[in-house]
Design a protein around this motif. Structure first.
Motif, PDB file in Angstrom:
ATOM      1  N   GLN A 112      44.273  14.732  48.334  1.00 16.92           N
ATOM      2  CA  GLN A 112      45.681  14.337  48.417  1.00 16.92           C
ATOM      3  C   GLN A 112      46.206  14.033  47.012  1.00 16.92           C
ATOM      4  O   GLN A 112      45.511  13.403  46.220  1.00 16.92           O
ATOM      5  CB  GLN A 112      45.825  13.068  49.270  1.00 16.92           C
ATOM      6  CG  GLN A 112      45.413  13.252  50.722  1.00 16.92           C
ATOM      7  CD  GLN A 112      46.465  13.964  51.553  1.00 16.92           C
ATOM      8  OE1 GLN A 112      47.576  14.226  51.083  1.00 16.92           O
ATOM      9  NE2 GLN A 112      46.121  14.294  52.792  1.00 16.92           N
ATOM     10  N   THR A 113      47.424  14.476  46.748  1.00 17.14           N
ATOM     11  CA  THR A 113      48.034  14.224  45.445  1.00 17.14           C
ATOM     12  C   THR A 113      49.344  13.464  45.639  1.00 17.14           C
ATOM     13  O   THR A 113      50.413  14.064  45.646  1.00 17.14           O
ATOM     14  CB  THR A 113      48.308  15.557  44.708  1.00 17.14           C
ATOM     15  OG1 THR A 113      47.093  16.312  44.707  1.00 17.14           O
ATOM     16  CG2 THR A 113      48.715  15.322  43.273  1.00 17.14           C
ATOM     17  N   PRO A 114      49.267  12.146  45.816  1.00 16.89           N
ATOM     18  CA  PRO A 114      50.507  11.386  46.008  1.00 16.89           C
ATOM     19  C   PRO A 114      51.336  11.370  44.730  1.00 16.89           C
ATOM     20  O   PRO A 114      50.793  11.526  43.631  1.00 16.89           O
ATOM     21  CB  PRO A 114      50.012   9.982  46.360  1.00 16.89           C
ATOM     22  CG  PRO A 114      48.649   9.901  45.752  1.00 16.89           C
ATOM     23  CD  PRO A 114      48.085  11.285  45.816  1.00 16.89           C
ATOM     24  N   LYS A 124      28.752  14.961  43.452  1.00 16.21           N
ATOM     25  CA  LYS A 124      27.828  16.093  43.360  1.00 16.21           C
ATOM     26  C   LYS A 124      26.416  15.689  43.785  1.00 16.21           C
ATOM     27  O   LYS A 124      25.676  16.492  44.342  1.00 16.21           O
ATOM     28  CB  LYS A 124      27.809  16.639  41.925  1.00 16.21           C
ATOM     29  CG  LYS A 124      29.013  17.520  41.629  1.00 16.21           C
ATOM     30  CD  LYS A 124      29.290  17.650  40.155  1.00 16.21           C
ATOM     31  CE  LYS A 124      28.310  18.550  39.446  1.00 16.21           C
ATOM     32  NZ  LYS A 124      28.790  18.825  38.057  1.00 16.21           N
ATOM     33  N   GLN A 125      26.063  14.439  43.496  1.00 12.79           N
ATOM     34  CA  GLN A 125      24.740  13.945  43.887  1.00 12.79           C
ATOM     35  C   GLN A 125      24.709  13.499  45.353  1.00 12.79           C
ATOM     36  O   GLN A 125      23.690  13.012  45.830  1.00 12.79           O
ATOM     37  CB  GLN A 125      24.334  12.753  43.008  1.00 12.79           C
ATOM     38  CG  GLN A 125      24.308  13.027  41.508  1.00 12.79           C
ATOM     39  CD  GLN A 125      23.206  13.969  41.108  1.00 12.79           C
ATOM     40  OE1 GLN A 125      22.153  14.001  41.722  1.00 12.79           O
ATOM     41  NE2 GLN A 125      23.447  14.778  40.080  1.00 12.79           N
ATOM     42  N   ARG A 126      25.825  13.629  46.027  1.00 15.99           N
ATOM     43  CA  ARG A 126      25.962  13.173  47.420  1.00 15.99           C
ATOM     44  C   ARG A 126      25.652  11.687  47.574  1.00 15.99           C
ATOM     45  O   ARG A 126      25.087  11.244  48.575  1.00 15.99           O
ATOM     46  CB  ARG A 126      25.072  14.003  48.368  1.00 15.99           C
ATOM     47  CG  ARG A 126      25.493  15.458  48.424  1.00 15.99           C
ATOM     48  CD  ARG A 126      24.763  16.187  49.527  1.00 15.99           C
ATOM     49  NE  ARG A 126      25.352  17.508  49.751  1.00 15.99           N
ATOM     50  CZ  ARG A 126      24.904  18.362  50.672  1.00 15.99           C
ATOM     51  NH1 ARG A 126      23.890  18.041  51.442  1.00 15.99           N
ATOM     52  NH2 ARG A 126      25.481  19.526  50.831  1.00 15.99           N
ATOM     53  N   LEU A 127      26.023  10.926  46.566  1.00 17.25           N
ATOM     54  CA  LEU A 127      25.817   9.482  46.645  1.00 17.25           C
ATOM     55  C   LEU A 127      27.008   8.798  47.310  1.00 17.25           C
ATOM     56  O   LEU A 127      26.993   7.596  47.543  1.00 17.25           O
ATOM     57  CB  LEU A 127      25.618   8.904  45.234  1.00 17.25           C
ATOM     58  CG  LEU A 127      24.355   9.368  44.510  1.00 17.25           C
ATOM     59  CD1 LEU A 127      24.336   8.888  43.073  1.00 17.25           C
ATOM     60  CD2 LEU A 127      23.110   8.879  45.246  1.00 17.25           C
ATOM     61  N   ASN A 128      28.053   9.561  47.574  1.00 14.03           N
ATOM     62  CA  ASN A 128      29.266   9.013  48.146  1.00 14.03           C
ATOM     63  C   ASN A 128      29.850  10.111  49.027  1.00 14.03           C
ATOM     64  O   ASN A 128      29.737  11.288  48.693  1.00 14.03           O
ATOM     65  CB  ASN A 128      30.228   8.678  46.994  1.00 14.03           C
ATOM     66  CG  ASN A 128      31.236   7.626  47.384  1.00 14.03           C
ATOM     67  OD1 ASN A 128      31.960   7.785  48.357  1.00 14.03           O
ATOM     68  ND2 ASN A 128      31.302   6.560  46.620  1.00 14.03           N
ATOM     69  N   LYS A 129      30.423   9.712  50.174  1.00 14.82           N
ATOM     70  CA  LYS A 129      30.923  10.724  51.111  1.00 14.82           C
ATOM     71  C   LYS A 129      32.313  10.349  51.619  1.00 14.82           C
ATOM     72  O   LYS A 129      32.474   9.943  52.765  1.00 14.82           O
ATOM     73  CB  LYS A 129      29.931  10.837  52.275  1.00 14.82           C
ATOM     74  CG  LYS A 129      30.163  12.038  53.157  1.00 14.82           C
ATOM     75  CD  LYS A 129      29.214  12.022  54.350  1.00 14.82           C
ATOM     76  CE  LYS A 129      29.541  13.171  55.281  1.00 14.82           C
ATOM     77  NZ  LYS A 129      28.726  13.129  56.489  1.00 14.82           N
ATOM     78  N   PRO A 130      33.312  10.462  50.732  1.00 10.42           N
ATOM     79  CA  PRO A 130      34.669  10.129  51.191  1.00 10.42           C
ATOM     80  C   PRO A 130      35.226  11.220  52.104  1.00 10.42           C
ATOM     81  O   PRO A 130      34.847  12.383  51.965  1.00 10.42           O
ATOM     82  CB  PRO A 130      35.474  10.072  49.882  1.00 10.42           C
ATOM     83  CG  PRO A 130      34.732  10.945  48.933  1.00 10.42           C
ATOM     84  CD  PRO A 130      33.276  10.926  49.341  1.00 10.42           C
ATOM     85  N   THR A 131      36.099  10.834  53.028  1.00  5.46           N
ATOM     86  CA  THR A 131      36.763  11.855  53.846  1.00  5.46           C
ATOM     87  C   THR A 131      37.995  12.385  53.111  1.00  5.46           C
ATOM     88  O   THR A 131      38.414  13.507  53.327  1.00  5.46           O
ATOM     89  CB  THR A 131      37.215  11.282  55.203  1.00  5.46           C
ATOM     90  OG1 THR A 131      38.012  10.126  54.943  1.00  5.46           O
ATOM     91  CG2 THR A 131      36.013  10.895  56.057  1.00  5.46           C
ATOM     92  N   THR A 132      38.562  11.507  52.249  1.00  4.47           N
ATOM     93  CA  THR A 132      39.740  11.890  51.485  1.00  4.47           C
ATOM     94  C   THR A 132      39.569  11.445  50.042  1.00  4.47           C
ATOM     95  O   THR A 132      39.101  10.330  49.789  1.00  4.47           O
ATOM     96  CB  THR A 132      41.007  11.186  52.052  1.00  4.47           C
ATOM     97  OG1 THR A 132      41.099  11.480  53.442  1.00  4.47           O
ATOM     98  CG2 THR A 132      42.271  11.651  51.349  1.00  4.47           C
ATOM     99  N   VAL A 133      39.932  12.319  49.113  1.00  3.08           N
ATOM    100  CA  VAL A 133      39.982  11.943  47.701  1.00  3.08           C
ATOM    101  C   VAL A 133      41.454  11.907  47.300  1.00  3.08           C
ATOM    102  O   VAL A 133      42.192  12.867  47.523  1.00  3.08           O
ATOM    103  CB  VAL A 133      39.176  12.926  46.827  1.00  3.08           C
ATOM    104  CG1 VAL A 133      39.492  12.724  45.346  1.00  3.08           C
ATOM    105  CG2 VAL A 133      37.679  12.742  47.081  1.00  3.08           C
ATOM    106  N   VAL A 134      41.868  10.752  46.760  1.00  2.53           N
ATOM    107  CA  VAL A 134      43.277  10.543  46.420  1.00  2.53           C
ATOM    108  C   VAL A 134      43.432  10.640  44.901  1.00  2.53           C
ATOM    109  O   VAL A 134      42.936   9.794  44.154  1.00  2.53           O
ATOM    110  CB  VAL A 134      43.758   9.173  46.929  1.00  2.53           C
ATOM    111  CG1 VAL A 134      45.230   8.960  46.574  1.00  2.53           C
ATOM    112  CG2 VAL A 134      43.538   9.055  48.434  1.00  2.53           C
ATOM    113  N   ASP A 135      44.110  11.690  44.471  1.00  2.40           N
ATOM    114  CA  ASP A 135      44.284  11.969  43.047  1.00  2.40           C
ATOM    115  C   ASP A 135      45.344  11.028  42.454  1.00  2.40           C
ATOM    116  O   ASP A 135      46.489  11.013  42.906  1.00  2.40           O
ATOM    117  CB  ASP A 135      44.740  13.436  42.919  1.00  2.40           C
ATOM    118  CG  ASP A 135      45.018  13.845  41.491  1.00  2.40           C
ATOM    119  OD1 ASP A 135      44.569  13.149  40.567  1.00  2.40           O
ATOM    120  OD2 ASP A 135      45.696  14.883  41.306  1.00  2.40           O
ATOM    121  N   LEU A 136      44.954  10.253  41.449  1.00  2.00           N
ATOM    122  CA  LEU A 136      45.898   9.299  40.843  1.00  2.00           C
ATOM    123  C   LEU A 136      46.559   9.864  39.581  1.00  2.00           C
ATOM    124  O   LEU A 136      47.280   9.150  38.892  1.00  2.00           O
ATOM    125  CB  LEU A 136      45.159   7.997  40.486  1.00  2.00           C
ATOM    126  CG  LEU A 136      44.391   7.306  41.619  1.00  2.00           C
ATOM    127  CD1 LEU A 136      43.756   6.016  41.108  1.00  2.00           C
ATOM    128  CD2 LEU A 136      45.302   7.014  42.804  1.00  2.00           C
TER     129      LEU A 136
END
Lengths: 165, 263
Positions: free
Chosen positions: B7-9, B38-50
């Motif tokens: 998402q790019t608010p 990339k290391q799959r250490l985090n699994k967000p459903t949404t990435v919010v571009d600031l």
């Protein structure tokens, strides 16, 4: 799937990607520009450096969607249409600044940015520090440093295009 | 990498709304988050571009320097305003990562992540910066709460960081040769907040103030004032790059170099 529209090496491209698609994956896998390399999985090696809106960035550490609307130059976009090499490429050849060649595309892209960023001049020490984000396991860097030193006057004093962007 | 929605608010309010989802993660320059994904250490459903919120830029008012959250390290390092008002901060920004990382990485991203080996937390704490967010202003003294922990609430984003110019300040670090992260980084400052010495990279709980060094430098601002003052080994980080004893020793060496830079 979301769409990313950008200009790569002067040509417009509009491609469907996933949210997770990296810029380097877009370049290599969707656009077939395999000159940009992936040498690590940790954002350290710099083999994937390309120019995005004139900035030398690691294309493995930028999402393709973050490049929406951007102008991208890869190693394939440096030489002139008639095959004349960019002065940095020419100096890499002249000074034997590569052996296996794997790091070379990222090295050249980072080196061009380094020269562009220092119109006042570049010392050997500045060049070596400027290459901190680009790893080479063959050359020991010495000839890469020589090539960049030699490219600086060609890029700044002879009025050649600073980068083919 | 696991897939996610991107998402790019276009406004801070919209970004905050999107980040109300506990599975959403903010993306600033991405120089930490993308390697983590990339290391799959985090699994967000949404990435919010600031990056398109208009939070980039540097302004000066008297002795106050305000840096927008998405201002890149390169911009801070090369800013004439920063070099004039707080040269140590420009120098620090120029020592982060490598040139490609500095083109993308941001001051807000660094402070929000509060990596225990990041450079910026040392400057923010030593200079007594104010962290401005989408909801409030937070003093640096309250902001840093241990390794990767900050006073930020879920969904709260940094909008700017406000610094007051010190009389003297310097940053010195001993970098990990591969990652360029600080094995030990020390920021020394003398100014309206008194003498402050902060250490990053070395402590088990992230950035901390070295009060014994502060007391010594308050009496005499010189590298020799730090002779014989120990750094507690049991609070030091230890890993394959260096033992706790090694880091404790380096803290003293690097702090002296930082003080010497100001003379």
């Amino acid at each position: 799937m979301p769409q990313v529209s950008l200009t790569v090496n002067g040509k417009p491209a509009s491609v469907e990607v996933e949210g997770r698609t990296l810029l380097v994956e877009l370049l290599r896998e969707k656009l077939g520009l395999t000159g940009t390399h992936v040498g690590c999985d940790t954002s350290q090696c710099g083999a994937c450096v390309v120019h995005v809106d004139g900035m030398a960035v690691k294309s493995c550490t930028m999402l393709a969607l973050s490049a929406n609307g951007a102008t991208v130059t890869t190693i394939e976009g440096l030489a002139a249409a008639d095959g004349t090499l960019h002065p940095m490429q020419e100096m890499f050849r002249e000074h034997h600044a590569l052996q296996c060649g794997f790091c070379t595309p990222g090295m050249v892209m980072a080196a061009i940015d380094l020269v562009n960023s220092h119109p006042e001049g570049l010392t050997e020490e500045q060049i070596r520090h400027g290459l901190e984000g680009n790893l080479c396991r063959c050359t020991g860097y010495h000839n890469i440093v020589k090539a960049i030193s030699a490219a600086w006057p060609l890029m700044h004093q002879k009025g050649l295009p600073v980068a083919a962007e | 990498m696991y897939d996610f929605a991107f998402q790019t608010p276009a406004s801070v309010a919209d970004a905050v709304k999107l980040l109300a989802d506990p599975e959403a993660r903010p993306l600033a320059g991405g120089q930490t988050l993308i390697p983590v994904l990339k290391q799959r250490l985090n699994k967000p459903t949404t990435v919010v571009d600031l990056s398109r919120l208009g939070l980039s830029g540097i302004t000066v008012s008297g002795t106050t320097l305000t840096i927008g959250a998405t201002t890149t390290h390169r911009t801070v390092a090369r800013s004439a305003e920063v070099k004039q008002l707080i040269p140590a901060l420009a120098a620090l920004a120029g020592m982060i990562g490598d040139p490609a990382v500095r083109y993308r990485g941001t001051i807000g991203g660094s402070l929000a992540n509060n990596d225990p080996t990041a450079d910026y937390p040392s400057a923010a704490l030593a200079l007594g910066a104010t962290i401005k967010t989408s909801a409030r202003s937070i003093a640096a003294d309250e902001y840093f709460q241990g390794m990767f922990a900050t006073a930020l609430q879920p969904g709260e984003i940094i909008t700017a960081i406000e610094f007051t110019a010190p009389e003297k300040a310097a940053y010195e670090k001993f970098s990990n040769p591969a990652s360029r992260y600080a094995m030990v980084g020390v920021f020394v400052a003398r100014g309206p907040k008194g003498v402050r010495v902060t250490v990053t990279g070395a402590g088990q709980n992230g950035v901390f103030r070295h009060t014994a060094f502060e007391a010594a430098l308050s009496k005499s601002w010189s590298p020799d004032a730090l002779n014989g003052i120990a750094t507690p080994v049991d609070s030091m980080n230890a890993d394959i790059h260096g033992s706790a004893e090694y880091r404790a020793h380096l803290v003293g060496v690097v702090a002296k170099r930082a003080v010497a830079k100001t003379l």
